[in-house]
Design an enzyme around this catalytic site. Structure first.
Site, mmCIF file in Angstrom:
data_model
loop_
_atom_site.group_PDB
_atom_site.id
_atom_site.type_symbol
_atom_site.label_atom_id
_atom_site.label_comp_id
_atom_site.label_asym_id
_atom_site.label_seq_id
_atom_site.Cartn_x
_atom_site.Cartn_y
_atom_site.Cartn_z
ATOM 1 N N HIS A 33 39.529 27.194 45.530
ATOM 2 C CA HIS A 33 40.408 28.134 46.239
ATOM 3 C C HIS A 33 40.945 29.196 45.279
ATOM 4 O O HIS A 33 40.850 30.402 45.553
ATOM 5 C CB HIS A 33 41.569 27.368 46.876
ATOM 6 C CG HIS A 33 42.540 28.241 47.609
ATOM 7 N ND1 HIS A 33 42.454 28.472 48.968
ATOM 8 C CD2 HIS A 33 43.616 28.954 47.185
ATOM 9 C CE1 HIS A 33 43.429 29.268 49.342
ATOM 10 N NE2 HIS A 33 44.159 29.582 48.273
ATOM 11 N N GLU A 34 41.498 28.758 44.160
ATOM 12 C CA GLU A 34 42.081 29.708 43.210
ATOM 13 C C GLU A 34 41.006 30.548 42.527
ATOM 14 O O GLU A 34 41.235 31.719 42.200
ATOM 15 C CB GLU A 34 42.918 28.965 42.171
ATOM 16 C CG GLU A 34 44.081 28.162 42.754
ATOM 17 C CD GLU A 34 45.044 29.005 43.575
ATOM 18 O OE1 GLU A 34 45.113 30.243 43.359
ATOM 19 O OE2 GLU A 34 45.707 28.432 44.455
ATOM 20 N N HIS A 37 40.371 33.624 44.589
ATOM 21 C CA HIS A 37 41.349 34.682 44.304
ATOM 22 C C HIS A 37 41.023 35.373 42.975
ATOM 23 O O HIS A 37 41.040 36.605 42.880
ATOM 24 C CB HIS A 37 42.756 34.089 44.215
ATOM 25 C CG HIS A 37 43.301 33.580 45.516
ATOM 26 N ND1 HIS A 37 43.204 34.285 46.699
ATOM 27 C CD2 HIS A 37 43.989 32.439 45.811
ATOM 28 C CE1 HIS A 37 43.794 33.597 47.662
ATOM 29 N NE2 HIS A 37 44.263 32.479 47.154
#
Length: 380
Positions: A33-34, A37
């Site tokens: 997920h990170e 980003h």
């Protein structure tokens, strides 16, 4: 002493049997997920100050050549990417004074000075990468193991069940469920299992003719593959090897990818359906759990084999991605909501409105976290 050591450190004990699988599952989902980003943010020319797995005190880390601090922190219940210009953990819009405190070089690569499309792309990349992770997991599993399926036929009808009341008979074949064509018995289960109390139209093939019947699934407590008690909606039909004609579908790499995309879409759809029904009070609150339940499921999956643990990663990744897209600050969906408003009114939302929204959203998020923790510890 040996008994205590064995209970803690054996593969059946807490550390290797539960804690390690839990950390594996959560770390993979959070990291992906990170990383979404981070990668899209860097691609958009946004500076990154820190990439963290976990919160709290740093255990160890290093600085890369771009000046980003990569670190692992003591509390492994999440993670974050801190972009240049982020003044707090929620990446909310900084005040004018805070932006003015940045140097000219920092303002050029600061997150909040970028065009809307770059900010939106960076934010949506986290949940998108979660969905891509699930697709990748399913694609590998389908390529390696294939998919066992049964024909959508009825071998038995439970007495007094919704299916019997609707007139479904042994030997009938499901053709459609509420207009959606079905090809396997698993398709029928998927379209029924989350709709307790809903009247559903079934198109059945009987003696060469299609007929429509309506049945209302009823909730039934069952044990899932990990040994958890779950409530699913059923109409009371049973398949068997004779009529189901079990077979294994094998996939080419391209076919496995296509099937994985379709299966991930079904998981996302069921997740949204569950949350909608939960918000309306139509789902059992015990179906939602927090870190303790995830840890327990991780241990159970690990005992069944690595492929089960990877499947848990896939399902949890969808859940994390979906929840982050809810339009609630400080979740990713809350940021996207503000960017949408900004695009319409052609100016950033006022600092006062954003502050109010973030406080309200943070209260809701903390309330939800408290609810699932309560479920884990006392509620269920």
């Amino acid at each position: 002493m040996n008994d205590i050591f064995h209970a803690v450190f054996s593969t059946q004990g807490f550390v290797l049997g539960t804690l390690v699988p839990f950390l594996f599952v959560l770390t993979v989902v959070v990291f992906v997920h990170e990383m979404g980003h981070y990668l899209i943010g860097r691609w958009c020319g946004i500076g990154v100050k820190a990439f963290s797995i976990g919160f709290g005190p740093e255990l160890f880390g290093f600085n890369d050549r771009h000046g980003t601090r990569w670190k692992l922190c003591a509390i492994p219940l999440g993670g974050y990417v801190k972009f240049v210009g982020d003044m707090n953990a929620t990446s909310s819009q900084p005040s004018t004074e805070e932006l003015e405190s940045l140097t000219d070089a920092e303002r050029e690569v600061a997150f909040h000075t970028q065009p809307i499309w770059k900010r939106a792309a960076t934010v949506v990349a986290g949940p998108l990468f979660n969905f891509l992770l699930t697709i990748a997991v399913f694609a590998v599993l389908f390529s390696v193991y294939g998919r066992p399926v049964l024909e959508p036929t009825v071998a038995e009808v439970t007495a007094g069940s919704p299916a019997q009341k609707a007139g479904i008979q042994p030997g009938d074949r499901f053709v459609k469920v509420d207009g959606s064509k079905v090809e396997t018995f698993a398709d029928v289960q998927r379209l029924v299992s989350g709709r307790a109390g809903d009247a559903i139209t079934f198109t059945m093939l009987r003696d060469g003719k299609e007929i429509d019947v309506t049945a209302t699934p009823e909730p039934m407590e069952q044990q899932d593959a990990l040994g958890n008690k779950v409530k699913v909606a059923v109409i009371g039909v049973v398949n068997n090897a004779e009529l189901g004609q079990p077979r294994l579908i094998s996939y080419t790499p391209a076919g496995a990818l296509a099937a994985a995309v379709e299966e991930t879409g079904h998981v996302i759809e069921r997740t949204g359906q569950f949350l909608q029904r939960f918000a309306l009070g139509r789902e059992d609150k015990c179906q939602l759990g927090g870190p303790i339940k995830i840890a327990k499921m991780s241990g159970q999956a690990a005992k069944l084999g690595f492929e089960w643990l990877v499947q848990l990663v896939a399902f949890l990744s969808v859940g994390i991605g979906f929840l982050n897209l809810l339009p609630i600050p400080p979740l990713d969906g809350g940021h996207l909501l503000f960017y949408g408003v900004e695009a319409v009114i052609r100016r950033p939302v006022s600092e006062r409105m954003m502050e109010m929204a973030y406080r309200t959203g943070l209260f809701l998020v903390l309330g939800f976290m408290g609810f699932v923790f309560w479920n884990d510890l006392f509620g269920c």
